[in-house]
Design a protein around this motif. Structure first.
Motif, short mmCIF file in Angstrom:
data_model
loop_
_atom_site.label_atom_id
_atom_site.label_comp_id
_atom_site.label_asym_id
_atom_site.label_seq_id
_atom_site.Cartn_x
_atom_site.Cartn_y
_atom_site.Cartn_z
N THR A 88 0.82 -1.01 0.08
CA THR A 88 -0.09 0.19 0.07
C THR A 88 0.78 1.26 0.11
O THR A 88 0.98 1.89 0.99
CB THR A 88 -0.91 0.00 1.26
N PRO A 89 1.57 1.57 -1.13
CA PRO A 89 2.44 2.71 -1.25
C PRO A 89 1.56 4.19 -1.08
O PRO A 89 0.70 4.24 -1.91
CB PRO A 89 3.09 2.62 -2.56
N ALA A 90 1.89 4.96 -0.24
CA ALA A 90 1.43 6.19 0.02
C ALA A 90 -0.05 6.23 -0.03
O ALA A 90 -0.67 7.01 -0.80
CB ALA A 90 2.08 7.11 -1.31
N ALA A 91 -0.61 5.46 0.81
CA ALA A 91 -2.14 5.29 0.92
C ALA A 91 -2.72 6.55 1.20
O ALA A 91 -2.10 7.36 1.93
CB ALA A 91 -2.37 4.48 2.21
N SER A 92 -3.58 6.70 0.63
CA SER A 92 -4.19 8.29 0.54
C SER A 92 -5.53 8.10 1.43
O SER A 92 -6.45 7.38 1.40
CB SER A 92 -4.86 8.66 -0.89
N PRO A 93 -5.81 9.17 2.25
CA PRO A 93 -7.17 9.19 2.92
C PRO A 93 -8.09 9.69 2.05
O PRO A 93 -7.80 10.44 1.08
CB PRO A 93 -6.90 10.22 3.93
N ALA A 94 -9.41 9.42 2.39
CA ALA A 94 -10.67 9.67 1.46
C ALA A 94 -11.00 10.82 1.67
O ALA A 94 -11.16 11.42 2.79
CB ALA A 94 -11.86 8.57 1.61
N THR A 95 -11.49 11.68 0.65
CA THR A 95 -12.42 12.82 0.84
C THR A 95 -13.51 12.70 1.34
O THR A 95 -14.12 11.19 1.31
CB THR A 95 -12.21 13.64 -0.52
N GLY A 96 -14.34 13.57 1.71
CA GLY A 96 -15.75 13.38 2.26
C GLY A 96 -16.86 12.40 1.16
O GLY A 96 -17.31 11.70 1.37
N ASP A 97 -16.63 13.13 -0.19
CA ASP A 97 -17.41 12.75 -1.07
C ASP A 97 -16.85 11.34 -1.64
O ASP A 97 -17.84 10.46 -1.94
CB ASP A 97 -17.38 13.42 -2.48
N GLU A 98 -15.73 11.09 -1.77
CA GLU A 98 -15.34 9.66 -1.68
C GLU A 98 -15.70 8.70 -1.06
O GLU A 98 -16.15 7.51 -1.23
CB GLU A 98 -13.81 9.72 -2.01
N ARG A 99 -15.69 8.88 0.29
CA ARG A 99 -16.30 8.05 1.35
C ARG A 99 -17.86 7.73 1.21
O ARG A 99 -18.11 6.63 1.34
CB ARG A 99 -15.92 8.60 3.02
N ARG A 100 -18.47 9.05 0.71
CA ARG A 100 -19.82 9.01 0.79
C ARG A 100 -20.40 7.85 -0.28
O ARG A 100 -21.48 7.24 -0.45
CB ARG A 100 -20.58 10.15 0.53
N ALA A 101 -19.51 8.15 -1.62
CA ALA A 101 -19.92 7.12 -2.72
C ALA A 101 -19.68 5.74 -2.53
O ALA A 101 -20.30 5.00 -2.62
CB ALA A 101 -18.87 7.63 -3.94
N PHE A 102 -18.54 5.57 -1.40
CA PHE A 102 -18.27 4.27 -1.04
C PHE A 102 -19.33 3.48 -0.23
O PHE A 102 -19.65 2.53 -0.24
CB PHE A 102 -16.90 4.14 -0.33
N ASP A 103 -19.82 4.51 0.74
CA ASP A 103 -20.72 3.86 1.68
C ASP A 103 -22.15 3.72 0.97
O ASP A 103 -22.72 2.90 1.35
CB ASP A 103 -21.04 5.05 2.82
N LEU A 104 -22.53 4.59 -0.06
CA LEU A 104 -23.79 4.38 -0.74
C LEU A 104 -23.77 2.90 -1.53
O LEU A 104 -24.39 2.48 -1.63
CB LEU A 104 -23.76 5.55 -1.74
N ILE A 105 -22.43 2.75 -1.96
CA ILE A 105 -22.26 1.20 -2.68
C ILE A 105 -22.45 0.16 -1.65
O ILE A 105 -22.90 -0.97 -1.95
CB ILE A 105 -20.78 1.21 -3.36
N ASN A 106 -22.03 0.25 -0.36
CA ASN A 106 -21.90 -0.74 0.62
C ASN A 106 -23.31 -0.71 1.27
O ASN A 106 -23.73 -1.93 1.70
CB ASN A 106 -20.87 -0.14 1.78
N ALA A 182 -23.78 9.67 -9.50
CA ALA A 182 -22.66 8.87 -10.25
C ALA A 182 -23.17 7.41 -9.65
O ALA A 182 -23.14 6.39 -10.40
CB ALA A 182 -21.49 9.05 -9.78
N VAL A 183 -23.48 7.45 -8.39
CA VAL A 183 -23.65 5.97 -7.78
C VAL A 183 -24.88 5.64 -8.25
O VAL A 183 -25.37 4.30 -8.57
CB VAL A 183 -23.57 6.10 -6.17
N GLU A 184 -26.00 6.59 -8.48
CA GLU A 184 -27.45 6.01 -8.87
C GLU A 184 -27.13 5.40 -10.37
O GLU A 184 -27.96 4.39 -10.72
CB GLU A 184 -28.43 7.18 -9.04
N ARG A 185 -26.59 6.07 -11.25
CA ARG A 185 -26.23 5.55 -12.71
C ARG A 185 -25.59 4.34 -12.52
O ARG A 185 -25.96 3.44 -13.43
CB ARG A 185 -25.56 6.77 -13.51
N TRP A 186 -24.54 4.11 -11.76
CA TRP A 186 -23.92 2.75 -11.60
C TRP A 186 -24.94 1.53 -11.13
O TRP A 186 -24.89 0.61 -11.91
CB TRP A 186 -22.76 2.75 -10.59
N MET A 187 -25.85 1.86 -10.23
CA MET A 187 -26.79 1.01 -9.92
C MET A 187 -27.89 0.71 -10.72
O MET A 187 -28.50 -0.27 -11.05
CB MET A 187 -27.51 1.66 -8.47
#
Length: 225
Positions: A88-106, A182-187
């Motif tokens: 895991t080189p230079a692991a990046s913390p998530a932004t608020g929107d990145e985490r929210r998209a991830f949580d919506l998928i979960n 974006a998550v809606e369109r994926w789903m």
């Protein structure tokens, strides 16, 4: 001959009124359809910008042949002996929107009885790297301008030890909540939903980048170790 086809009678006047009414109806209906129609989610509401959105086929790398055949792109998984550990080189913390998209998928996975994904910092870097490249170049494609596909980008960024990778990408502009849209369109898309709901994956991350013209680019990368 024209008079025989279109008689100048009262029914013609009624027909003309009906055509005018239908034209007006189509004009008033068009904005609703462009915005997702009646009952469309709030995330699809438009801002003052002209809304645009696009998805492109999913990518699945590695995994069982029966699943690979259903995907747009295929590639062989790396041999376990060649990649004994996951870096895991230079692991990046998530932004608020990145985490929210991830949580919506979960949330969708849990609703369908699929185990939730674990966030992975290395995949965040991989996903955001591709979104940033697409935002700078103004394109939407699983292959970047350097000719690297998902597997090649993973290797170039030093991600090893995975047995399966998957990727969903999208862009949109002019919506009040671009992340949820974006998550809606994926789903809604069968192939993107199949990728996101694949129970074989164990980890994932989302990378988001905004271009200078206001277009948002989204990449979600899925992984099985």
């Amino acid at each position: 001959m024209v008079a025989r086809r279109f008689p100048r009678t009262v029914p013609l006047g009624r027909a003309s009124q009906a055509l005018i009414f239908l034209s007006l109806l189509s004009l008033t209906a068009a904005p609703a359809l462009a915005n997702g129609g009646k009952g469309a989610p709030r995330s699809g509401e438009r801002t003052g910008e002209r809304p645009v959105a696009r998805l492109i086929g999913t990518v699945y790398t590695g995994g069982p042949e029966r699943v690979r055949e259903r995907q747009v792109a295929r590639a062989s998984a790396p041999a376990a002996a060649a990649a004994p550990s996951y870096a895991t080189p230079a692991a990046s913390p998530a932004t608020g929107d990145e985490r929210r998209a991830f949580d919506l998928i979960n949330a969708e996975r849990q609703r369908r009885g699929v185990r939730p994904l674990a966030w992975d910092g290395g995949l965040t870097r991989l996903a955001r790297y591709h979104s940033q490249n697409m935002a700078r170049g103004g394109y939407l494609n699983h292959v970047d301008r350097d000719g690297l596909d998902l597997k090649a980008r993973a290797r170039a960024l030093g991600l090893h030890g995975w047995s399966t990778l998957g990727e969903n990408i999208a862009y949109n502009q002019g919506f009040n909540d671009p992340t949820a849209f974006a998550v809606e369109r994926w789903m809604v898309s069968h192939k993107h939903r199949e990728n996101a709901m694949n129970g074989e994956y164990t980890h994932a991350a989302v990378g988001i980048a905004r271009a200078s013209d206001g277009t948002y680019y989204f990449t979600q990368v899925f992984m099985k170790r």
